[in-house]
Design a protein around this motif. Structure first.
Motif, mmCIF file in Angstrom:
data_model
loop_
_atom_site.group_PDB
_atom_site.id
_atom_site.type_symbol
_atom_site.label_atom_id
_atom_site.label_comp_id
_atom_site.label_asym_id
_atom_site.label_seq_id
_atom_site.Cartn_x
_atom_site.Cartn_y
_atom_site.Cartn_z
ATOM 1 N N MET A 1 2.638 2.110 -3.251
ATOM 2 C CA MET A 1 1.583 2.675 -4.137
ATOM 3 C C MET A 1 1.520 4.148 -4.098
ATOM 4 N N TYR A 2 1.283 4.457 -2.797
ATOM 5 C CA TYR A 2 1.445 5.937 -2.494
ATOM 6 C C TYR A 2 2.652 6.642 -2.912
ATOM 7 N N GLY B 1 3.182 7.015 -6.622
ATOM 8 C CA GLY B 1 2.227 7.825 -7.045
ATOM 9 C C GLY B 1 1.340 7.072 -7.964
ATOM 10 N N VAL B 2 1.024 5.996 -7.939
ATOM 11 C CA VAL B 2 0.028 5.048 -8.641
ATOM 12 C C VAL B 2 -1.352 5.607 -8.579
ATOM 13 N N PRO B 3 -2.020 6.066 -9.723
ATOM 14 C CA PRO B 3 -3.328 6.523 -9.304
ATOM 15 C C PRO B 3 -4.338 5.688 -8.560
ATOM 16 N N PRO B 4 -5.243 6.248 -7.541
ATOM 17 C CA PRO B 4 -6.017 5.336 -6.747
ATOM 18 C C PRO B 4 -6.973 4.342 -7.605
ATOM 19 N N THR B 5 -7.297 4.773 -8.901
ATOM 20 C CA THR B 5 -8.199 4.078 -9.684
ATOM 21 C C THR B 5 -7.817 2.712 -10.189
ATOM 22 N N THR C 1 0.763 -1.142 -0.046
ATOM 23 C CA THR C 1 0.020 -0.001 0.084
ATOM 24 C C THR C 1 0.738 1.155 -0.112
#
Lengths: 344, 320
Positions: free
Chosen positions: A298-299, A302-306, A295
């Motif tokens: 991912m933050y 900068g992986v887009p939350p979608t 998790t």
């Protein structure tokens, strides 16, 4: 030779060799972080405690780690506990209510929250063990009811709390690390002691392996089941108190939402089979760390939350594949088939 | 057997209206004693409760007889409630739809009974927008834009912004993102340096910000799609040694009570209120619709922006 046997002893104490794959997954992920995320491993000493991303991962992962310890034992008996997320909300709500409207001090409010939540947890144990309800159904009932109870206690509102003890548990530092780390280590030690130093662990594994045979051998199967669900409720209560202390507020509607799935995932990735039997406590903790690292990565990337769930799912599938005996066998035969070609 | 019981149940409201009709006929001469049905979605949040209270209070003040139904988050309950209102022959119906789809049949029934339906806070998808009188709601895009405009003015058009989005796919998250992006488009030096979802939750807002503040230490502003995430982010900023409200400007949307407390403490800079007090607007629309006037299809509720300096004065007025 001696170190070899010592390693074997340690590894059996923690529950076998399958945690290798979880470790490998975690190591790979950390490698990605080391290469692509700037300053990922940078640690600083700030205001009397360690500060940095790895510390965050330990702290934020602690809730799922606490849940995963309880969940491991439930899954080892061949059950599953879907109610833990809601029970977190119950514990938070009761603590908040006791501290504000009840006018209690933390010294009595927190034990009250732990006790009530553990009792509600043992209710799913009773449903499973005595009434023979399917674990997934019994705990689903408690999951829905628990959320309702929590909402009822707080009147559907977010209650803000100022209690220093609660804040310390959720966000304080002890020995330079977040207090939650100490909490996880203490709970791990307690769980290891209960399951490896007493017959309880054996009883759990026996129940999960073959319930009928265990009963004929004199294992108190029903009692074991009630106890593991009660313990899972206790772990959920601790996680709920941590979550509530962390944001200084009891958010009954949202706290712990979907966290039961994270906990189940941590256990499965940690090498405990959903069919029950042998369990790996340390593996479950590593599984929880793996999710949290994923998790946070991912933050940081900068992986887009979608689209973030996609790479998450890929890693989860990979780790599960690596652990699956069928896949491992295939891999071996594929390797064998390939080797002659290379030599020829 | 069961079928017959259901039939009887379905008929009961009709039977009741038959008895009630006489009195209603007598009432209609005095125009201000309307009977209105309000089909509320549920009571899942403080915002929702404030909306219900606003409508109930407004009904009392205007001397309107209000029939209230709480659908407890289920569309089938809400459809049943609307059918019940139609059967009771109310003068108008106020509906806060839980979801956007599936309203066509029951709205047609209302149309046949010549009962105007006023929608509040969420729209419906129907083939013919003549099925409802008007929709009274906030404009999420405008809310995002107001937040952006405030930030542009405050920073002189220069900011490194971290955006905390709502739940991916939720209408408020999509529109508040869109509005904010439109708002900063005119300022090339206002950049969103990172944008992650905090799922509208306080705990997620904190967790995401803990990671982002380390990855982007050059941030100067935070824009959160709701107050709860902003409140979580504030805690994370403090833990990272930043001063939220001064080092890093924090703007958010909703205007809940806790946000006003944070503004009073100087940690939150501004919040755009997403107004749940739709009662006055709703009853204005109802009265016009009953009088036979044609209304615009959408009535936008004016959302207000509150700054930290107004927080102390406004705090006692906060109802939710």
């Amino acid at each position: 030779m001696k170190t070899d046997s010592a390693w074997k002893a340690i590894s059996t104490w923690f529950g076998g060799g399958s945690i290798i794959w979880t470790l490998l997954g975690l190591a790979l992920l950390l490698l990605v972080d080391a290469v692509w995320v700037k300053d990922f491993f940078t640690l600083e000493w700030r205001d009397g405690h360690l500060y940095g991303t790895p510390v965050d991962i330990l702290h934020q992962g602690s809730k799922v780690m606490l849940l995963a310890l309880g969940m491991t034992l439930v899954i080892a008996t061949g059950g599953v506990d879907l109610s833990v997320g809601s029970l977190m909300a119950v514990a938070g709500a009761i603590a908040a209510w006791a501290l504000t409207a009840g006018g209690m001090s933390a010294a009595s409010a927190l034990p009250l929250a732990l006790l009530v939540t553990t009792l509600i947890g043992s209710l799913s144990g009773l449903l499973v063990a005595v009434l023979g309800v399917q674990p997934i159904v019994a705990t689903l009932v408690v999951m829905v009811a628990g959320r309702g109870i929590a909402m009822l206690v707080t009147g559907g509102q977010i209650l803000t709390l100022q209690d220093p003890t609660l804040r310390f548990i959720g966000g304080g530092y002890f020995l330079g690390l977040p207090f939650t780390v100490t909490l996880v280590v203490a709970l791990l030690a307690l769980t290891l002691f209960l399951t490896r130093r007493t017959a309880f662990g054996l009883f759990i594994e026996a129940t999960g392996d073959n319930e009928t045979a265990s009963r004929f051998c004199g294992v108190p199967v029903r009692l074991v089941k009630v106890l593991v669900y009660a313990f899972s409720g206790f772990c959920a209560a601790l996680a709920g108190i941590v979550a509530t202390g962390n944001i200084h507020a009891a958010d009954s509607a949202r706290v712990g939402e979907m966290m039961e799935l994270d906990a189940i995932f941590a256990v499965v990735v940690g090498g405990t089979a959903l069919t029950g039997g042998r369990f790996h406590l340390l593996g479950s903790l590593l599984g929880a760390l793996l999710i949290q690292t994923l998790t946070t990565t991912m933050y940081n990337l900068g992986v887009p939350p979608t689209v973030a769930p996609v790479p998450k799912a890929v890693v989860i599938v990979l780790v599960c594949l690596l652990q699956s005996p069928v896949f491992q066998a295939r891999l071996r035969t594929w390797k064998k088939a390939k080797t002659p070609e290379v030599t020829a | 057997m069961k079928k017959r019981a259901l039939l009887l149940l379905a008929l009961t409201p009709f039977l009741l209206t038959q008895c009630g009709d006489g009195s209603k006929g007598g009432d209609s001469s005095s125009s201000n004693s309307l009977t209105i049905g309000f089909a509320q979605a549920g009571a899942e949040s403080a915002w929702r409760t404030a909306e219900t209270e606003s409508i109930t209070r407004e009904a009392e003040q205007r001397g309107v007889t209000l029939k209230f139904s709480d659908a407890q988050g289920k569309q089938e309950n809400q459809i049943k409630a609307v059918r019940g209102f139609i059967a009771q022959g109310v003068d108008a119906i106020i509906l806060a739809p839980i979801v956007e789809t599936g309203w066509e049949p029951v709205l047609k029934e209302a149309q046949r009974a010549e009962i105007p339906v006023v929608l509040v806070d969420r729209g419906v998808q129907v083939s013919d927008d003549g099925l409802y009188a008007t929709l009274i709601a906030s404009d999420f895009v405008a809310e995002g834009q107001m937040a952006a405009d405030w930030l542009a003015k405050k920073t002189g058009g220069k900011a490194n912004i971290i955006e905390l989005q709502g739940t991916p796919g939720a209408a408020p998250a999509i529109d508040r993102k869109k509005g904010f992006e439109q708002g900063i488009a005119a300022h090339p030096e206002m950049k969103i340096i990172a944008s992650q979802s905090g799922d509208f939750r306080r705990s997620q807002g904190k967790e995401v910000m803990e990671a982002l503040v380390k990855a982007h230490p050059n941030l100067t502003a935070v824009y959160a799609h709701n107050d709860d995430m902003a409140l979580g982010a504030i805690q994370a900023l403090e833990a990272a040694g930043k001063k939220p409200g001064t080092d890093v400007l924090v703007v958010s949307i909703d205007g809940v009570k806790d946000a006003f407390i944070a503004m009073k403490d100087g940690q939150l800079n501004c919040t755009v209120e997403c107004n749940p007090l739709l009662g006055p607007n709703a009853f204005d629309a109802v009265e016009k619709a009953v009088a036979g006037e044609t209304l615009p299809k959408k009535t936008v509720v004016q959302d207000r922006l509150f700054e930290a300096s107004q927080a102390a004065a406004e705090l006692p007025n906060r109802q939710y």
